[in-house]
Scaffold this motif. Structure first.
Motif, PDB file in Angstrom:
ATOM      1  N   ASP A  21      45.302  30.824  45.594  1.00 45.16           N
ATOM      2  CA  ASP A  21      46.603  31.111  46.200  1.00 45.16           C
ATOM      3  C   ASP A  21      47.042  32.536  45.882  1.00 45.16           C
ATOM      4  O   ASP A  21      47.523  33.261  46.763  1.00 45.16           O
ATOM      5  CB  ASP A  21      47.634  30.110  45.683  1.00 45.16           C
ATOM      6  N   ARG A  22      46.861  32.953  44.617  1.00 47.00           N
ATOM      7  CA  ARG A  22      47.256  34.320  44.250  1.00 47.00           C
ATOM      8  C   ARG A  22      46.349  35.355  44.913  1.00 47.00           C
ATOM      9  O   ARG A  22      46.787  36.462  45.232  1.00 47.00           O
ATOM     10  CB  ARG A  22      47.221  34.495  42.726  1.00 47.00           C
ATOM     11  N   LEU A  23      45.092  34.969  45.139  1.00 45.57           N
ATOM     12  CA  LEU A  23      44.175  35.855  45.859  1.00 45.57           C
ATOM     13  C   LEU A  23      44.665  36.062  47.294  1.00 45.57           C
ATOM     14  O   LEU A  23      44.703  37.201  47.792  1.00 45.57           O
ATOM     15  CB  LEU A  23      42.762  35.260  45.850  1.00 45.57           C
ATOM     16  N   GLN A  24      45.057  34.978  47.941  1.00 38.65           N
ATOM     17  CA  GLN A  24      45.540  35.077  49.314  1.00 38.65           C
ATOM     18  C   GLN A  24      46.844  35.867  49.396  1.00 38.65           C
ATOM     19  O   GLN A  24      47.127  36.520  50.403  1.00 38.65           O
ATOM     20  CB  GLN A  24      45.749  33.671  49.897  1.00 38.65           C
ATOM     21  N   ARG A  25      47.628  35.835  48.331  1.00 35.57           N
ATOM     22  CA  ARG A  25      48.890  36.555  48.307  1.00 35.57           C
ATOM     23  C   ARG A  25      48.716  38.031  47.925  1.00 35.57           C
ATOM     24  O   ARG A  25      49.692  38.774  47.855  1.00 35.57           O
ATOM     25  CB  ARG A  25      49.862  35.871  47.340  1.00 35.57           C
ATOM     26  N   GLY A  26      47.483  38.443  47.694  1.00 36.77           N
ATOM     27  CA  GLY A  26      47.199  39.849  47.434  1.00 36.77           C
ATOM     28  C   GLY A  26      47.641  40.354  46.075  1.00 36.77           C
ATOM     29  O   GLY A  26      47.952  41.543  45.929  1.00 36.77           O
ATOM     30  N   LEU A  27      47.611  39.491  45.067  1.00 39.11           N
ATOM     31  CA  LEU A  27      48.083  39.899  43.737  1.00 39.11           C
ATOM     32  C   LEU A  27      47.007  40.592  42.908  1.00 39.11           C
ATOM     33  O   LEU A  27      47.324  41.191  41.880  1.00 39.11           O
ATOM     34  CB  LEU A  27      48.624  38.686  42.971  1.00 39.11           C
ATOM     35  N   PHE A  28      45.735  40.491  43.320  1.00 34.54           N
ATOM     36  CA  PHE A  28      44.665  41.119  42.552  1.00 34.54           C
ATOM     37  C   PHE A  28      44.478  42.570  42.991  1.00 34.54           C
ATOM     38  O   PHE A  28      44.742  42.929  44.142  1.00 34.54           O
ATOM     39  CB  PHE A  28      43.356  40.342  42.716  1.00 34.54           C
ATOM     40  N   ARG A  29      43.990  43.380  42.086  1.00 33.50           N
ATOM     41  CA  ARG A  29      43.804  44.800  42.365  1.00 33.50           C
ATOM     42  C   ARG A  29      42.601  45.060  43.261  1.00 33.50           C
ATOM     43  O   ARG A  29      42.490  46.126  43.872  1.00 33.50           O
ATOM     44  CB  ARG A  29      43.664  45.579  41.054  1.00 33.50           C
ATOM     45  N   TYR A  30      41.687  44.106  43.345  1.00 33.84           N
ATOM     46  CA  TYR A  30      40.492  44.234  44.181  1.00 33.84           C
ATOM     47  C   TYR A  30      39.891  42.846  44.362  1.00 33.84           C
ATOM     48  O   TYR A  30      40.276  41.888  43.668  1.00 33.84           O
ATOM     49  CB  TYR A  30      39.453  45.178  43.540  1.00 33.84           C
ATOM     50  N   ASP A  31      38.946  42.724  45.276  1.00 35.13           N
ATOM     51  CA  ASP A  31      38.266  41.458  45.559  1.00 35.13           C
ATOM     52  C   ASP A  31      37.015  41.365  44.695  1.00 35.13           C
ATOM     53  O   ASP A  31      35.988  41.976  44.988  1.00 35.13           O
ATOM     54  CB  ASP A  31      37.898  41.383  47.045  1.00 35.13           C
ATOM     55  N   VAL A  32      37.109  40.584  43.623  1.00 38.46           N
ATOM     56  CA  VAL A  32      35.980  40.498  42.699  1.00 38.46           C
ATOM     57  C   VAL A  32      34.775  39.811  43.336  1.00 38.46           C
ATOM     58  O   VAL A  32      33.628  40.032  42.923  1.00 38.46           O
ATOM     59  CB  VAL A  32      36.403  39.765  41.407  1.00 38.46           C
ATOM     60  N   ALA A  75      47.715  32.545  33.171  1.00 36.62           N
ATOM     61  CA  ALA A  75      48.064  33.589  34.139  1.00 36.62           C
ATOM     62  C   ALA A  75      46.794  34.203  34.709  1.00 36.62           C
ATOM     63  O   ALA A  75      45.724  34.138  34.102  1.00 36.62           O
ATOM     64  CB  ALA A  75      48.913  34.673  33.471  1.00 36.62           C
ATOM     65  N   ILE A  76      46.908  34.818  35.871  1.00 41.90           N
ATOM     66  CA  ILE A  76      45.762  35.532  36.428  1.00 41.90           C
ATOM     67  C   ILE A  76      45.549  36.832  35.653  1.00 41.90           C
ATOM     68  O   ILE A  76      46.472  37.382  35.061  1.00 41.90           O
ATOM     69  CB  ILE A  76      45.953  35.854  37.921  1.00 41.90           C
ATOM     70  N   ASN A  77      44.312  37.303  35.651  1.00 43.25           N
ATOM     71  CA  ASN A  77      43.995  38.669  35.236  1.00 43.25           C
ATOM     72  C   ASN A  77      43.840  39.456  36.534  1.00 43.25           C
ATOM     73  O   ASN A  77      42.930  39.178  37.316  1.00 43.25           O
ATOM     74  CB  ASN A  77      42.706  38.699  34.416  1.00 43.25           C
ATOM     75  N   VAL A  78      44.737  40.400  36.791  1.00 37.93           N
ATOM     76  CA  VAL A  78      44.724  41.091  38.091  1.00 37.93           C
ATOM     77  C   VAL A  78      43.535  42.041  38.228  1.00 37.93           C
ATOM     78  O   VAL A  78      43.293  42.568  39.318  1.00 37.93           O
ATOM     79  CB  VAL A  78      46.045  41.853  38.348  1.00 37.93           C
ATOM     80  N   SER A  79      42.793  42.255  37.127  1.00 40.35           N
ATOM     81  CA  SER A  79      41.537  43.023  37.184  1.00 40.35           C
ATOM     82  C   SER A  79      40.393  42.086  36.793  1.00 40.35           C
ATOM     83  O   SER A  79      39.816  42.195  35.706  1.00 40.35           O
ATOM     84  CB  SER A  79      41.591  44.223  36.230  1.00 40.35           C
ATOM     85  N   ASN A 115      50.066  43.386  37.137  1.00 36.40           N
ATOM     86  CA  ASN A 115      50.513  44.422  38.063  1.00 36.40           C
ATOM     87  C   ASN A 115      51.706  45.205  37.525  1.00 36.40           C
ATOM     88  O   ASN A 115      52.065  46.242  38.084  1.00 36.40           O
ATOM     89  CB  ASN A 115      50.869  43.794  39.419  1.00 36.40           C
ATOM     90  N   TYR A 116      52.305  44.722  36.449  1.00 39.06           N
ATOM     91  CA  TYR A 116      53.462  45.402  35.877  1.00 39.06           C
ATOM     92  C   TYR A 116      53.153  46.009  34.513  1.00 39.06           C
ATOM     93  O   TYR A 116      54.042  46.333  33.748  1.00 39.06           O
ATOM     94  CB  TYR A 116      54.634  44.423  35.789  1.00 39.06           C
ATOM     95  N   GLN A 117      51.887  46.146  34.221  1.00 37.30           N
ATOM     96  CA  GLN A 117      51.477  46.734  32.946  1.00 37.30           C
ATOM     97  C   GLN A 117      51.618  48.248  32.991  1.00 37.30           C
ATOM     98  O   GLN A 117      51.327  48.891  33.995  1.00 37.30           O
ATOM     99  CB  GLN A 117      50.031  46.361  32.650  1.00 37.30           C
ATOM    100  N   HIS A 161      37.677  50.546  37.021  1.00 41.62           N
ATOM    101  CA  HIS A 161      37.729  51.933  36.578  1.00 41.62           C
ATOM    102  C   HIS A 161      39.040  52.573  37.029  1.00 41.62           C
ATOM    103  O   HIS A 161      39.417  52.519  38.194  1.00 41.62           O
ATOM    104  CB  HIS A 161      36.560  52.724  37.159  1.00 41.62           C
ATOM    105  N   LEU A 162      39.751  53.159  36.092  1.00 35.17           N
ATOM    106  CA  LEU A 162      41.024  53.807  36.391  1.00 35.17           C
ATOM    107  C   LEU A 162      40.959  55.284  36.047  1.00 35.17           C
ATOM    108  O   LEU A 162      40.464  55.662  34.990  1.00 35.17           O
ATOM    109  CB  LEU A 162      42.155  53.160  35.574  1.00 35.17           C
ATOM    110  N   LYS A 163      41.445  56.103  36.943  1.00 34.81           N
ATOM    111  CA  LYS A 163      41.495  57.538  36.671  1.00 34.81           C
ATOM    112  C   LYS A 163      42.856  57.882  36.086  1.00 34.81           C
ATOM    113  O   LYS A 163      43.703  58.494  36.725  1.00 34.81           O
ATOM    114  CB  LYS A 163      41.218  58.327  37.951  1.00 34.81           C
TER     115      LYS A 163
END
Length: 424
Positions: free
Chosen positions: A71-82, A169-173, A14-16, A105-107
């Motif tokens: 736990d990180r999913l519940q804390r909303g750290l991912f960019r989307y729900d895979v 670490a998680i991959n947020v994407s 998330n800080y990339q 996909h990023l614009k």
């Protein structure tokens, strides 16, 4: 000749950022740099370094990884729900898997990446994993130096920069459930290059997870790694990858008992390594081959399969072709970056139109551009074998390749798939 391609890098933290990071001062986001590290703590998992785990039970490592990931999913750290991404098996001979993952996909404005150098020095001014937030880390992971079947778990251990732990670490994407990053010796700031110690750690993690549906992958620079800080990716996919049940032909066996085969009748040419007198023997052979590719400036991808018992080494040339303008606009418009997962048969598609129109023909069209030619692949095999002190009789190999299926081995850890592949 300097070769570059433009692409939008996948956001794994998330800080990339696309460009350089801030210099000096505290960042205020609890990262792994000196500004925030003092007093940081994280669970530590230490596995044994030799024993293979039974696949019939859920390992403690798997419970830890998925529990922390949830736990990180519940804390909303991912960019989307895979878990909401659509997935289907493409009809046809190979059984390619297609996933619609519009969240990846990023614009954004594409960034330029150099693709003609597999080995590039680490650049602290670019994004690296010391810039991730500590909340994105799950645990520290290491293998014991002792010959023991016991694991050790410490729920609250200091993050010691001087010891430079390996972290998960998680991959947020995420591409799939449980998608994580294994970052060996994170504070050493190693560039994206295979070394013997780090590959062994990745194989040990696959062995410790004890689940054939958990695979680790590696992408070199020039083969769609965009972060030049040593890392492996891993996730769960509850079905076999097509590459795992592709037939192969044994080329040779090393003195340490490692069998080396080449893939047959699969759209990407590659080598398969398995066996050996120990995990370390298998790891050393694959590391030697990978270091040879690095030193020869040949981009490649690695898939660690079958709970660490089977490893695919896949040299590729897609980014080079793209930089030379040799890839069709139709393929480029899909924005699919054929890295280890795509080469293994898991097609991650970013546009709904590509997902709805997915076919085996289109998947083969992409992978045919990824694979080395037969002639070039033979040259690479020769280069690898010379580097690791092995020899191969090309005439005998050609003769065996033309023989019937009794000489072909099917590498797969899923019995029903193996039987089906042999019967076909």
């Amino acid at each position: 000749m300097l070769l570059k391609i433009k692409r939008v890098p996948t956001v794994v933290s998330n800080y990339q950022k696309d460009e350089t990071v801030e210099k000096g001062g505290g960042c205020g986001r609890n990262c792994l740099s000196k500004c925030c590290l003092n007093g940081a703590r994280l669970p530590l998992y230490t596995c044994n370094n030799v024993k293979e785990k039974p696949e019939s039970q859920v390992s403690f490592l798997e419970s830890l990884l998925l529990g922390e990931w949830e736990d990180r999913l519940q804390r909303g750290l991912f960019r989307y729900d895979v878990t909401a991404c659509e997935t289907k098996v493409i009809s046809g001979k190979y059984g390619f898997i297609a996933q619609l993952n519009e969240g990846r996909h990023l614009k954004k404005r594409p960034t330029e990446f150099r693709v003609d150098r597999v080995l590039q020095p680490f650049d602290a001014n670019k994004f690296n994993f010391t810039k991730v937030a500590q909340e994105e880390l799950l645990f520290q992971f290491q293998a014991s130096d002792e010959d023991t079947s016991q694991i050790q778990f410490f729920p609250n251990m200091p993050l010691d920069a001087d010891r430079s732990p390996s972290v998960v670490a998680i991959n947020v994407s995420p591409i799939e459930y449980g998608h994580v990053l294994l970052i060996p010796r994170v504070f050493d700031c190693l560039p994206q290059r295979i070394d013997h110690k780090s590959l062994l750690l990745a194989i040990q993690m696959a062995t410790e997870a004890a689940n054939p549906y958990f695979r680790l992958g590696y992408n070199s620079l020039g083969a769609f790694a965009t972060i030049n800080h040593l890392h492996f990716q891993a996730y769960y996919l509850a079905r076999p990858f097509p590459i795992e049940y592709a037939p192969s032909l044994k080329i040779t066996t090393t003195n340490d008992g490692v069998k080396i085969s080449k893939l047959l009748n699969y759209p990407v040419r590659g080598l398969v390594f398995e066996g050996g007198n120990s995990i370390k023997d298998l790891s050393n052979t694959v590391s030697d081959a990978s270091v040879c590719l690095q030193n020869s400036n040949i981009p490649f991808n690695i898939l660690i399969s079958d709970s660490g018992k089977q490893i695919f080494l896949l040299p590729q040339c897609y980014a080079e072709k793209q930089a030379r303008g040799e890839v069709s606009s139709e393929l480029l418009e899909t924005q699919v970056n054929p890295a280890v997962w795509e080469m293994s048969g898991h097609m991650v598609l970013k546009r709904k139109e590509d997902y709805e129109g997915a076919s085996e023909e289109k998947a083969l069209s992409l992978l045919s551009e990824v694979s080395l030619s037969e002639e070039r692949f033979k040259e690479v095999i020769t280069t690898i074998f010379e580097a690791i002190g092995l020899s191969v009789d090309e005439e005998e190999l050609e003769e065996q390749s033309s023989m019937d299926g009794s000489f072909i081995r099917v590498h797969c850890c899923y019995p029903s798939i193996k039987e089906e592949a042999v019967s076909n």
